[in-house]
Design a protein around this motif. Structure first.
Motif, mmCIF file in Angstrom:
data_model
loop_
_atom_site.group_PDB
_atom_site.id
_atom_site.type_symbol
_atom_site.label_atom_id
_atom_site.label_comp_id
_atom_site.label_asym_id
_atom_site.label_seq_id
_atom_site.Cartn_x
_atom_site.Cartn_y
_atom_site.Cartn_z
ATOM 1 N N MET A 220 0.835 -1.196 0.000
ATOM 2 C CA MET A 220 0.000 0.000 0.000
ATOM 3 C C MET A 220 0.871 1.249 0.000
ATOM 4 S SD MET A 220 -2.964 0.843 2.834
ATOM 5 C CE MET A 220 -4.199 2.104 2.581
ATOM 6 N N ARG A 221 0.396 2.291 -0.612
ATOM 7 C CA ARG A 221 1.106 3.573 -0.606
ATOM 8 C C ARG A 221 1.280 4.082 0.828
ATOM 9 N NH1 ARG A 221 -2.303 8.193 -3.202
ATOM 10 N NH2 ARG A 221 -2.486 6.561 -4.805
ATOM 11 N N PHE A 222 2.474 4.588 1.154
ATOM 12 C CA PHE A 222 2.699 5.202 2.463
ATOM 13 C C PHE A 222 1.976 6.534 2.519
ATOM 14 C CE2 PHE A 222 5.207 8.151 5.148
ATOM 15 C CZ PHE A 222 5.023 7.518 6.376
ATOM 16 N N MET A 223 1.239 6.760 3.601
ATOM 17 C CA MET A 223 0.481 7.997 3.782
ATOM 18 C C MET A 223 1.269 8.902 4.738
ATOM 19 S SD MET A 223 -1.925 6.985 1.864
ATOM 20 C CE MET A 223 -2.946 8.435 1.973
ATOM 21 N N PRO A 224 1.913 9.950 4.233
ATOM 22 C CA PRO A 224 2.804 10.755 5.075
ATOM 23 C C PRO A 224 2.114 11.426 6.254
ATOM 24 C CG PRO A 224 2.489 11.779 2.915
ATOM 25 C CD PRO A 224 1.916 10.412 2.827
ATOM 26 N N ARG A 225 0.810 11.653 6.165
ATOM 27 C CA ARG A 225 0.125 12.326 7.271
ATOM 28 C C ARG A 225 -0.158 11.380 8.440
ATOM 29 N NH1 ARG A 225 -4.592 16.330 5.485
ATOM 30 N NH2 ARG A 225 -4.390 16.822 7.714
ATOM 31 N N ILE A 226 0.350 10.153 8.367
ATOM 32 C CA ILE A 226 0.245 9.255 9.503
ATOM 33 C C ILE A 226 0.947 9.850 10.717
ATOM 34 C CG2 ILE A 226 2.307 7.946 8.853
ATOM 35 C CD1 ILE A 226 -0.833 6.554 10.621
ATOM 36 N N ASP A 303 -9.557 1.644 11.106
ATOM 37 C CA ASP A 303 -8.464 2.594 11.293
ATOM 38 C C ASP A 303 -8.311 3.453 10.044
ATOM 39 O OD1 ASP A 303 -8.082 1.331 13.681
ATOM 40 O OD2 ASP A 303 -6.313 0.219 13.039
ATOM 41 N N PHE A 304 -8.197 4.763 10.240
ATOM 42 C CA PHE A 304 -8.076 5.699 9.135
ATOM 43 C C PHE A 304 -6.843 6.582 9.294
ATOM 44 C CE2 PHE A 304 -12.523 4.596 9.195
ATOM 45 C CZ PHE A 304 -12.873 4.530 7.854
ATOM 46 N N MET A 305 -6.349 7.058 8.149
ATOM 47 C CA MET A 305 -5.261 8.032 8.115
ATOM 48 C C MET A 305 -5.734 9.264 7.354
ATOM 49 S SD MET A 305 -2.329 5.260 7.097
ATOM 50 C CE MET A 305 -3.513 4.406 6.046
ATOM 51 N N LEU A 306 -5.229 10.419 7.742
ATOM 52 C CA LEU A 306 -5.561 11.657 7.046
ATOM 53 C C LEU A 306 -4.839 11.733 5.709
ATOM 54 C CD1 LEU A 306 -5.407 14.057 10.096
ATOM 55 C CD2 LEU A 306 -7.401 13.818 8.595
ATOM 56 N N ASP A 307 -5.521 12.338 4.735
ATOM 57 C CA ASP A 307 -4.917 12.591 3.435
ATOM 58 C C ASP A 307 -5.440 13.933 2.938
ATOM 59 O OD1 ASP A 307 -3.315 12.143 1.253
ATOM 60 O OD2 ASP A 307 -4.735 10.837 0.217
ATOM 61 N N ASP A 308 -4.824 14.449 1.891
ATOM 62 C CA ASP A 308 -5.243 15.732 1.304
ATOM 63 C C ASP A 308 -6.166 15.479 0.125
ATOM 64 O OD1 ASP A 308 -3.601 17.184 3.065
ATOM 65 O OD2 ASP A 308 -1.863 16.866 1.763
ATOM 66 N N GLY A 309 -7.342 16.092 0.171
ATOM 67 C CA GLY A 309 -8.271 15.987 -0.945
ATOM 68 C C GLY A 309 -7.867 16.884 -2.098
ATOM 69 N N ASP A 310 -8.566 16.751 -3.216
ATOM 70 C CA ASP A 310 -8.248 17.529 -4.418
ATOM 71 C C ASP A 310 -8.365 19.028 -4.183
ATOM 72 O OD1 ASP A 310 -7.819 15.180 -5.780
ATOM 73 O OD2 ASP A 310 -9.868 15.068 -6.565
ATOM 74 N N ASN A 311 -9.258 19.420 -3.285
ATOM 75 C CA ASN A 311 -9.475 20.837 -3.012
ATOM 76 C C ASN A 311 -8.779 21.304 -1.738
ATOM 77 O OD1 ASN A 311 -11.199 21.082 -5.287
ATOM 78 N ND2 ASN A 311 -12.885 20.214 -4.079
ATOM 79 N N GLU A 313 -8.974 19.904 1.177
ATOM 80 C CA GLU A 313 -9.671 19.525 2.399
ATOM 81 C C GLU A 313 -9.130 18.195 2.919
ATOM 82 O OE1 GLU A 313 -11.929 17.268 -0.784
ATOM 83 O OE2 GLU A 313 -10.756 19.122 -0.587
ATOM 84 N N ASP A 314 -9.373 17.953 4.199
ATOM 85 C CA ASP A 314 -8.970 16.678 4.783
ATOM 86 C C ASP A 314 -9.857 15.558 4.265
ATOM 87 O OD1 ASP A 314 -6.962 17.788 6.285
ATOM 88 O OD2 ASP A 314 -8.153 17.924 8.122
ATOM 89 N N THR A 315 -9.240 14.439 3.886
ATOM 90 C CA THR A 315 -9.967 13.223 3.561
ATOM 91 C C THR A 315 -9.398 12.095 4.411
ATOM 92 O OG1 THR A 315 -8.454 12.684 1.742
ATOM 93 C CG2 THR A 315 -10.424 13.975 1.194
ATOM 94 N N TYR A 316 -10.045 10.940 4.372
ATOM 95 C CA TYR A 316 -9.639 9.816 5.205
ATOM 96 C C TYR A 316 -9.407 8.591 4.343
ATOM 97 C CZ TYR A 316 -11.407 12.747 8.998
ATOM 98 O OH TYR A 316 -11.632 13.779 9.869
ATOM 99 N N VAL A 317 -8.307 7.897 4.623
ATOM 100 C CA VAL A 317 -7.952 6.674 3.915
ATOM 101 C C VAL A 317 -8.017 5.513 4.904
ATOM 102 C CG1 VAL A 317 -6.115 5.430 2.712
ATOM 103 C CG2 VAL A 317 -6.497 7.853 2.231
#
Length: 352
Positions: A220-226, A303-311, A313-317
């Motif tokens: 899986m892609r590493f999510m830096p906002r972890i 369990d979710f991690m924060l990610d950046d949406g297209d606009n 905004e915060d999204t959840y992975v």
């Protein structure tokens, strides 16, 4: 209707206290008894399987499994066979049945959800060693990855993997098959320790996670906002009970959200994360469709991690669903055991 629920455990393991039980087992038993039902603990051993089936099928209307699959004597197959036999032949309400544990709790659930908004589409599973060795040298060229074994707990066998040479990482063409002597920096979530290994050496090491029953690796892609924390929703049946914000220990390549690794936990009511809770509730039908049914586990987490949406905004992975043996030993004062008892009794009554 048998107004009795058995709780299964196994002997030994690091999750037991001085009295031989998990810390959250007897509170569940006592909460069921407080509601006028019978409840007791039965320990599983492979050589007792037939006797356990006879005893439990005659005396109980449902079972709750409080067994970490990694602690099962003789492996999980015999235990899972017993649970399925109790559900399918004796008619007990299983909480949770092995097929539900495998459907919701196996790491490749992420792959099955990769075509949804919950999980990045570049999420893969390796079921064969040859497949892993063929694909991962290209996968790592796209950037930092996380490899997750299907077995284990508390971060064991979950590796953050990146190229050790930052200059190479900056100029490598995505999709390039990297040579086996490429150096990797590998950090394991269990304690955030880091090892430098060559690509071929590391893949050989990871073969152990693929070989054997239910072996697999998720890539899986590493999510830096972890580094801002993992957000866990704990549910009893369909009901969110609380949300834990688990922030990794600061420094280095730390990314583990386990208490053992030094992560800091903050417990919130679901309303504090209402947008996430609502999003997950809306996604439940999709999850049910992709994972093969809406038989919701009794006690489970997402369990979710924060990610950046297209606009911006915060999204959840979604990073993981757990349902085999979710513990809540640190949250007994929240009354979760009473909610578990209520939901378990409701399920047995509904089948009567």
């Amino acid at each position: 209707m048998k107004k009795a629920i058995v709780v299964f455990e196994v002997e030994g393991g690091s999750d037991k206290t001085f009295n031989g039980h998990r810390k959250d087992t007897m509170p569940i038993v006592e909460a069921i008894r407080e509601k006028g039902w019978d409840s007791e603990v039965v320990f599983y051993r492979p050589e007792w399987a037939d006797a356990i089936f006879d005893y439990v099928s005659k005396n109980f209307g449902g079972y709750i499994s409080r067994v970490n699959p990694g602690n099962i004597p003789g492996g999980e197959k015999g235990y899972f066979d017993l649970l399925m036999k109790l559900s399918d032949q004796a008619g007990l309400v299983g909480m949770s049945r092995p097929d539900e544990m495998m459907s919701y709790g196996a790491k490749d659930a992420l792959v099955k959800l990769a075509q949804t908004d919950l999980v990045p589409e570049d999420t893969y599973a390796y079921y064969e060693v040859d497949e892993f060795h063929k694909t991962f040298p290209k996968s790592i060229s796209y950037g930092e990855r996380v490899l997750k074994q299907n077995r284990g707990s508390t971060g064991s066998g979950i590796w953050r993997v990146q190229l050790a040479d930052k200059e190479l990482a900056a100029k490598v063409e995505p999709g390039t098959e990297l040579p086996l002597d490429t150096e990797l920096k590998c950090t394991e979530a269990v304690d955030n320790h880091t090892e430098v290994k060559k690509l071929g050496e590391f893949m050989d090491f990871c073969d152990q996670y693929i070989i054997g029953d239910n072996g697999m690796l998720v890539d899986m892609r590493f999510m830096p906002r972890i580094v801002e924390g993992e957000i866990r929703i704990l549910l009893v049946g369909p009901h969110p009970v609380f949300v834990v914000h688990k922030k990794p220990a600061a420094g280095g390549d730390n990314f583990s959200a386990t208490l053992f690794s030094g992560a800091q936990y903050t417990y919130d009511k679901p309303e504090a994360w209402q947008d996430l809770v609502d999003m997950f509730a809306d996604a439940r039908p999709v999850i049910a469709e992709k994972l093969g049914g809406d038989n919701i586990p009794l006690i489970w987490t997402a369990d979710f991690m924060l990610d950046d949406g297209d606009n911006g905004e915060d999204t959840y992975v979604l990073g993981e669903i757990n349902c085999s043996c979710v513990g809540f030993t640190s949250e007994l004062d929240m009354g979760i055991q009473q909610k578990v008892a209520e939901e378990a009794i409701k399920r047995v009554e509904a089948k009567a």
